[in-house]
Design an enzyme around this catalytic site. Sequence first.
Site, PDB file in Angstrom:
ATOM      1  N   GLY A  46       0.838  -1.189   0.000  1.00  0.00           N
ATOM      2  CA  GLY A  46       0.000   0.000   0.000  1.00  0.00           C
ATOM      3  C   GLY A  46       0.874   1.240   0.000  1.00  0.00           C
ATOM      4  O   GLY A  46       2.043   1.195   0.400  1.00  0.00           O
ATOM      5  N   GLN A  51       3.212   9.940   1.058  1.00  0.00           N
ATOM      6  CA  GLN A  51       4.467   9.192   1.106  1.00  0.00           C
ATOM      7  C   GLN A  51       5.342   9.439  -0.115  1.00  0.00           C
ATOM      8  O   GLN A  51       6.517   9.078  -0.117  1.00  0.00           O
ATOM      9  CB  GLN A  51       4.187   7.698   1.259  1.00  0.00           C
ATOM     10  CG  GLN A  51       3.577   7.340   2.603  1.00  0.00           C
ATOM     11  CD  GLN A  51       3.289   5.872   2.694  1.00  0.00           C
ATOM     12  OE1 GLN A  51       2.272   5.389   2.209  1.00  0.00           O
ATOM     13  NE2 GLN A  51       4.204   5.135   3.299  1.00  0.00           N
ATOM     14  N   CYS A  90       5.565  -0.089   7.665  1.00  0.00           N
ATOM     15  CA  CYS A  90       5.242   1.046   6.798  1.00  0.00           C
ATOM     16  C   CYS A  90       6.482   1.438   6.014  1.00  0.00           C
ATOM     17  O   CYS A  90       7.577   1.503   6.578  1.00  0.00           O
ATOM     18  CB  CYS A  90       4.744   2.216   7.658  1.00  0.00           C
ATOM     19  SG  CYS A  90       4.320   3.692   6.721  1.00  0.00           S
ATOM     20  N   LEU A  91       6.298   1.723   4.724  1.00  0.00           N
ATOM     21  CA  LEU A  91       7.435   2.117   3.885  1.00  0.00           C
ATOM     22  C   LEU A  91       8.099   3.399   4.380  1.00  0.00           C
ATOM     23  O   LEU A  91       9.278   3.616   4.134  1.00  0.00           O
ATOM     24  CB  LEU A  91       6.988   2.283   2.425  1.00  0.00           C
ATOM     25  CG  LEU A  91       6.511   1.005   1.732  1.00  0.00           C
ATOM     26  CD1 LEU A  91       6.019   1.321   0.327  1.00  0.00           C
ATOM     27  CD2 LEU A  91       7.616  -0.042   1.693  1.00  0.00           C
ATOM     28  N   HIS A 132      -4.857   1.470   7.078  1.00  0.00           N
ATOM     29  CA  HIS A 132      -3.507   2.031   7.264  1.00  0.00           C
ATOM     30  C   HIS A 132      -3.277   3.171   6.274  1.00  0.00           C
ATOM     31  O   HIS A 132      -2.800   4.245   6.647  1.00  0.00           O
ATOM     32  CB  HIS A 132      -2.463   0.918   7.077  1.00  0.00           C
ATOM     33  CG  HIS A 132      -1.047   1.363   7.178  1.00  0.00           C
ATOM     34  ND1 HIS A 132      -0.227   0.990   8.223  1.00  0.00           N
ATOM     35  CD2 HIS A 132      -0.285   2.137   6.377  1.00  0.00           C
ATOM     36  CE1 HIS A 132       0.974   1.527   8.049  1.00  0.00           C
ATOM     37  NE2 HIS A 132       0.964   2.224   6.921  1.00  0.00           N
ATOM     38  N   GLU A 133      -3.633   2.944   5.005  1.00  0.00           N
ATOM     39  CA  GLU A 133      -3.419   3.972   3.981  1.00  0.00           C
ATOM     40  C   GLU A 133      -4.355   5.162   4.175  1.00  0.00           C
ATOM     41  O   GLU A 133      -3.947   6.313   3.995  1.00  0.00           O
ATOM     42  CB  GLU A 133      -3.572   3.380   2.573  1.00  0.00           C
ATOM     43  CG  GLU A 133      -2.576   2.291   2.238  1.00  0.00           C
ATOM     44  CD  GLU A 133      -1.131   2.610   2.570  1.00  0.00           C
ATOM     45  OE1 GLU A 133      -0.716   3.782   2.482  1.00  0.00           O
ATOM     46  OE2 GLU A 133      -0.398   1.677   2.939  1.00  0.00           O
ATOM     47  N   HIS A 136      -2.989   7.531   6.661  1.00  0.00           N
ATOM     48  CA  HIS A 136      -1.968   8.425   6.091  1.00  0.00           C
ATOM     49  C   HIS A 136      -2.591   9.709   5.545  1.00  0.00           C
ATOM     50  O   HIS A 136      -2.013  10.785   5.656  1.00  0.00           O
ATOM     51  CB  HIS A 136      -1.210   7.741   4.943  1.00  0.00           C
ATOM     52  CG  HIS A 136      -0.022   6.956   5.370  1.00  0.00           C
ATOM     53  ND1 HIS A 136       1.082   7.520   5.968  1.00  0.00           N
ATOM     54  CD2 HIS A 136       0.249   5.638   5.265  1.00  0.00           C
ATOM     55  CE1 HIS A 136       1.982   6.588   6.214  1.00  0.00           C
ATOM     56  NE2 HIS A 136       1.497   5.428   5.806  1.00  0.00           N
TER      57      HIS A 136
END
Length: 162
Positions: A46, A51, A90-91, A132-133, A136
Amino acid sequence: MAIRPVITHPNEILTTKCTEVKAFDKKLATLLDDMYDTMIASDGIGLAAPQVGETIQVAIVDLGEGQEIIEMINPEVVEIGGSEIEIEGCLSFPDIYGEVERPFYVKVEAQDRDGALYELEAEDYEARAILHEIDHLHGVLFTTKIKRYVDLEELENEEEEA
């Protein structure tokens, strides 16, 4: 299509509340394509627009497994149900993992890249990734929800020994 740098913590953009998308144009399509390429190149499932440096309400999720890519523009959670605690990463937080409690079920209203409104229901890991996304897009980071930090290498070693 291009791979964009993934913004990592600490960076103010990650805690910025994103603005609604109003223009469903070629620029948006390019962003979505770039986000997909960036997510795949980063080995993620995701990615949200902040990001990659864009403070607009755009996020994608792709669990692979032969499923279609989920593109969410201006997503809104309309229903949740159940609860479970699982490990997340998370990235934007390389090498940080933790147990996070999230709803087991989610229903979302969002728009696709052409602006058409659609509804999506998901459970389990897919619901977790979607939520989660969406977090963000509201400037909420998963680290604020971690109940316990986890060392993945340590966990993998324990599983191998069992």
